[in-house]
Design a protein around this motif. Structure first.
Motif, PDB file in Angstrom:
ATOM      1  N   LYS A  66       0.812  -1.231   0.000  1.00  0.00           N
ATOM      2  CA  LYS A  66       0.000   0.000   0.000  1.00  0.00           C
ATOM      3  C   LYS A  66       0.842   1.275   0.000  1.00  0.00           C
ATOM      4  O   LYS A  66       0.366   2.324   0.417  1.00  0.00           O
ATOM      5  CB  LYS A  66      -0.976   0.021   1.185  1.00  0.00           C
ATOM      6  CG  LYS A  66      -1.978  -1.121   1.190  1.00  0.00           C
ATOM      7  CD  LYS A  66      -3.037  -0.932   2.282  1.00  0.00           C
ATOM      8  CE  LYS A  66      -2.408  -0.874   3.659  1.00  0.00           C
ATOM      9  NZ  LYS A  66      -3.411  -0.694   4.720  1.00  0.00           N
ATOM     10  N   THR A  67       2.077   1.196  -0.478  1.00  0.00           N
ATOM     11  CA  THR A  67       2.902   2.398  -0.595  1.00  0.00           C
ATOM     12  C   THR A  67       3.140   2.739  -2.060  1.00  0.00           C
ATOM     13  O   THR A  67       3.163   1.856  -2.922  1.00  0.00           O
ATOM     14  CB  THR A  67       4.268   2.230   0.109  1.00  0.00           C
ATOM     15  OG1 THR A  67       4.996   1.175  -0.527  1.00  0.00           O
ATOM     16  CG2 THR A  67       4.081   1.928   1.585  1.00  0.00           C
ATOM     17  N   CYS A  68       3.326   4.027  -2.329  1.00  0.00           N
ATOM     18  CA  CYS A  68       3.619   4.522  -3.676  1.00  0.00           C
ATOM     19  C   CYS A  68       4.809   5.470  -3.597  1.00  0.00           C
ATOM     20  O   CYS A  68       5.002   6.152  -2.582  1.00  0.00           O
ATOM     21  CB  CYS A  68       2.418   5.251  -4.271  1.00  0.00           C
ATOM     22  SG  CYS A  68       0.911   4.261  -4.433  1.00  0.00           S
ATOM     23  N   LYS A  69       5.582   5.516  -4.667  1.00  0.00           N
ATOM     24  CA  LYS A  69       6.727   6.421  -4.710  1.00  0.00           C
ATOM     25  C   LYS A  69       6.913   6.950  -6.131  1.00  0.00           C
ATOM     26  O   LYS A  69       6.574   6.272  -7.108  1.00  0.00           O
ATOM     27  CB  LYS A  69       8.014   5.708  -4.267  1.00  0.00           C
ATOM     28  CG  LYS A  69       8.097   5.437  -2.772  1.00  0.00           C
ATOM     29  CD  LYS A  69       9.451   4.849  -2.393  1.00  0.00           C
ATOM     30  CE  LYS A  69       9.538   4.605  -0.896  1.00  0.00           C
ATOM     31  NZ  LYS A  69      10.856   4.030  -0.500  1.00  0.00           N
ATOM     32  N   ASP A  70       7.471   8.160  -6.212  1.00  0.00           N
ATOM     33  CA  ASP A  70       7.849   8.761  -7.486  1.00  0.00           C
ATOM     34  C   ASP A  70       9.359   8.649  -7.645  1.00  0.00           C
ATOM     35  O   ASP A  70      10.113   8.870  -6.685  1.00  0.00           O
ATOM     36  CB  ASP A  70       7.440  10.226  -7.557  1.00  0.00           C
ATOM     37  CG  ASP A  70       5.942  10.396  -7.772  1.00  0.00           C
ATOM     38  OD1 ASP A  70       5.248   9.378  -7.960  1.00  0.00           O
ATOM     39  OD2 ASP A  70       5.471  11.552  -7.754  1.00  0.00           O
ATOM     40  N   PHE A  71       9.794   8.338  -8.859  1.00  0.00           N
ATOM     41  CA  PHE A  71      11.216   8.223  -9.147  1.00  0.00           C
ATOM     42  C   PHE A  71      11.561   9.116 -10.330  1.00  0.00           C
ATOM     43  O   PHE A  71      10.946   9.008 -11.388  1.00  0.00           O
ATOM     44  CB  PHE A  71      11.591   6.773  -9.478  1.00  0.00           C
ATOM     45  CG  PHE A  71      11.267   5.790  -8.385  1.00  0.00           C
ATOM     46  CD1 PHE A  71      12.061   5.692  -7.251  1.00  0.00           C
ATOM     47  CD2 PHE A  71      10.148   4.975  -8.484  1.00  0.00           C
ATOM     48  CE1 PHE A  71      11.763   4.790  -6.244  1.00  0.00           C
ATOM     49  CE2 PHE A  71       9.842   4.074  -7.491  1.00  0.00           C
ATOM     50  CZ  PHE A  71      10.654   3.975  -6.364  1.00  0.00           C
ATOM     51  N   ASP A  72      12.541  10.006 -10.120  1.00  0.00           N
ATOM     52  CA  ASP A  72      13.025  10.866 -11.200  1.00  0.00           C
ATOM     53  C   ASP A  72      14.180  10.155 -11.901  1.00  0.00           C
ATOM     54  O   ASP A  72      15.349  10.445 -11.677  1.00  0.00           O
ATOM     55  CB  ASP A  72      13.471  12.225 -10.666  1.00  0.00           C
ATOM     56  CG  ASP A  72      12.304  13.091 -10.231  1.00  0.00           C
ATOM     57  OD1 ASP A  72      11.257  13.019 -10.905  1.00  0.00           O
ATOM     58  OD2 ASP A  72      12.426  13.803  -9.224  1.00  0.00           O
ATOM     59  N   THR A  73      13.827   9.199 -12.735  1.00  0.00           N
ATOM     60  CA  THR A  73      14.833   8.427 -13.448  1.00  0.00           C
ATOM     61  C   THR A  73      14.540   8.484 -14.940  1.00  0.00           C
ATOM     62  O   THR A  73      13.376   8.413 -15.352  1.00  0.00           O
ATOM     63  CB  THR A  73      14.831   6.958 -12.968  1.00  0.00           C
ATOM     64  OG1 THR A  73      15.813   6.216 -13.688  1.00  0.00           O
ATOM     65  CG2 THR A  73      13.465   6.303 -13.161  1.00  0.00           C
TER      66      THR A  73
END
Length: 289
Positions: free
Chosen positions: A99-106
């Motif tokens: 239930k976790t979300c993350k943004d990645f600047d890749t």
């Protein structure tokens, strides 16, 4: 008379050859001019080219900002690590729990592979097929494929660059329980909140505002609830999660809303919050562990 005719014939032929000669001379003159012009241009380019290379080109390839957004909707006590094309873990030393979300600047390009691992075990791999030629957010969620096996599945969506807030509504719940998502205005004293039924596997555009997201069962009761603060030019995810597992632990229906923003970010003079719906396709892929 015969002599006079011969003389006239000679004069005519002579005039004819003089005309041909004039035309040939004109052609030679044009050709000479072209050769001089070509040579001049060649010499000119030899002088210009070194200066152009020294100054550097002013034509550059377009570069787009593409953000990767990943959500873990796979019901498990084990956390997941995300890798890109055999590289280092994108999430570093912070594995993504359920239930976790993350943004990645890749940087992303077509052909990249995103690997999901639990410890050293490979849970599944997602291949990036194509990306739009503009700034975009690529959303990817990993979830349970069914109630029997431990296989994983992926669903993805590329958010277009729009002025309005966009919300993708995705159902990753596995089981017989039926529920529908609803979006309604957050309670305001003296006003009756509006309510709008949503559809899973769709994307809606909403005006800025504070909303409540409800998961309503077939019995009319609210099974889960969350909040959404919608801002222009932002992309959001609403996920229904959980599983009625035939083997192993079951997880109840829940709602994930991401990202979670502060209501103070809304402009105080925002207009009426009229919801505008636009249905778009959600792509899905299945991978077996």
């Amino acid at each position: 008379d015969d002599l006079s005719a011969s003389h006239q014939n000679i004069e005519a032929n002579g005039g004819h050859w003089i005309l041909k000669l004039n035309k040939m001379l004109a052609c030679f003159a044009v050709l000479s001019c072209c050769m001089v012009l070509t040579e001049s241009l060649r010499h000119t380019s030899q002088h210009i080219n070194p200066d152009r290379h020294a100054a550097g080109t002013f034509v550059k390839a377009l570069e787009f900002k593409r953000r990767l957004r990943v959500c873990n909707a796979y019901p498990s006590i084990a956390a997941i690590d995300v890798y890109k094309s055999k590289g280092k873990s994108l999430n570093g030393d912070a594995p993504m729990g359920y239930k976790t979300c993350k943004d990645f600047d890749t940087p992303l390009k077509a052909g990249d592979k995103l690997e999901f691992k639990i410890g050293d075990a490979n849970a599944g791999t997602f291949s990036v097929s194509e990306l739009p030629n503009n700034d975009a957010v690529l959303f990817l969620v990993i979830h349970r494929h069914d109630t029997l096996s431990t296989a994983v599945a992926f669903e993805s969506h590329v958010f277009a660059k729009l002025k309005n807030a966009q919300v993708a509504i995705i159902d990753t719940y596995k089981g017989v329980a039926k529920s529908e998502p609803r979006l309604m205005d957050a309670p305001v004293k003296g006003k009756s909140p509006r309510s709008e039924e949503l559809r899973f596997e769709s994307v809606v555009a909403v005006n800025p505002g504070v909303y409540d997201v409800l998961l309503v069962g077939s019995d009319g009761k609210t099974k889960a609830q969350n909040s959404l603060v919608a801002l222009n030019r932002e992309s959001y995810i609403i996920l229904r999660t959980g599983v009625e597992a035939k083997m192993g632990p079951s997880y109840p229906q829940e709602l994930i809303v991401y990202p979670k923003l502060d209501p103070s970010a809304l402009h105080s003079s925002a207009g009426p919050r009229v919801m505008m719906l636009s249905m778009l396709a959600i792509l899905s892929c299945v991978f077996w562990a």
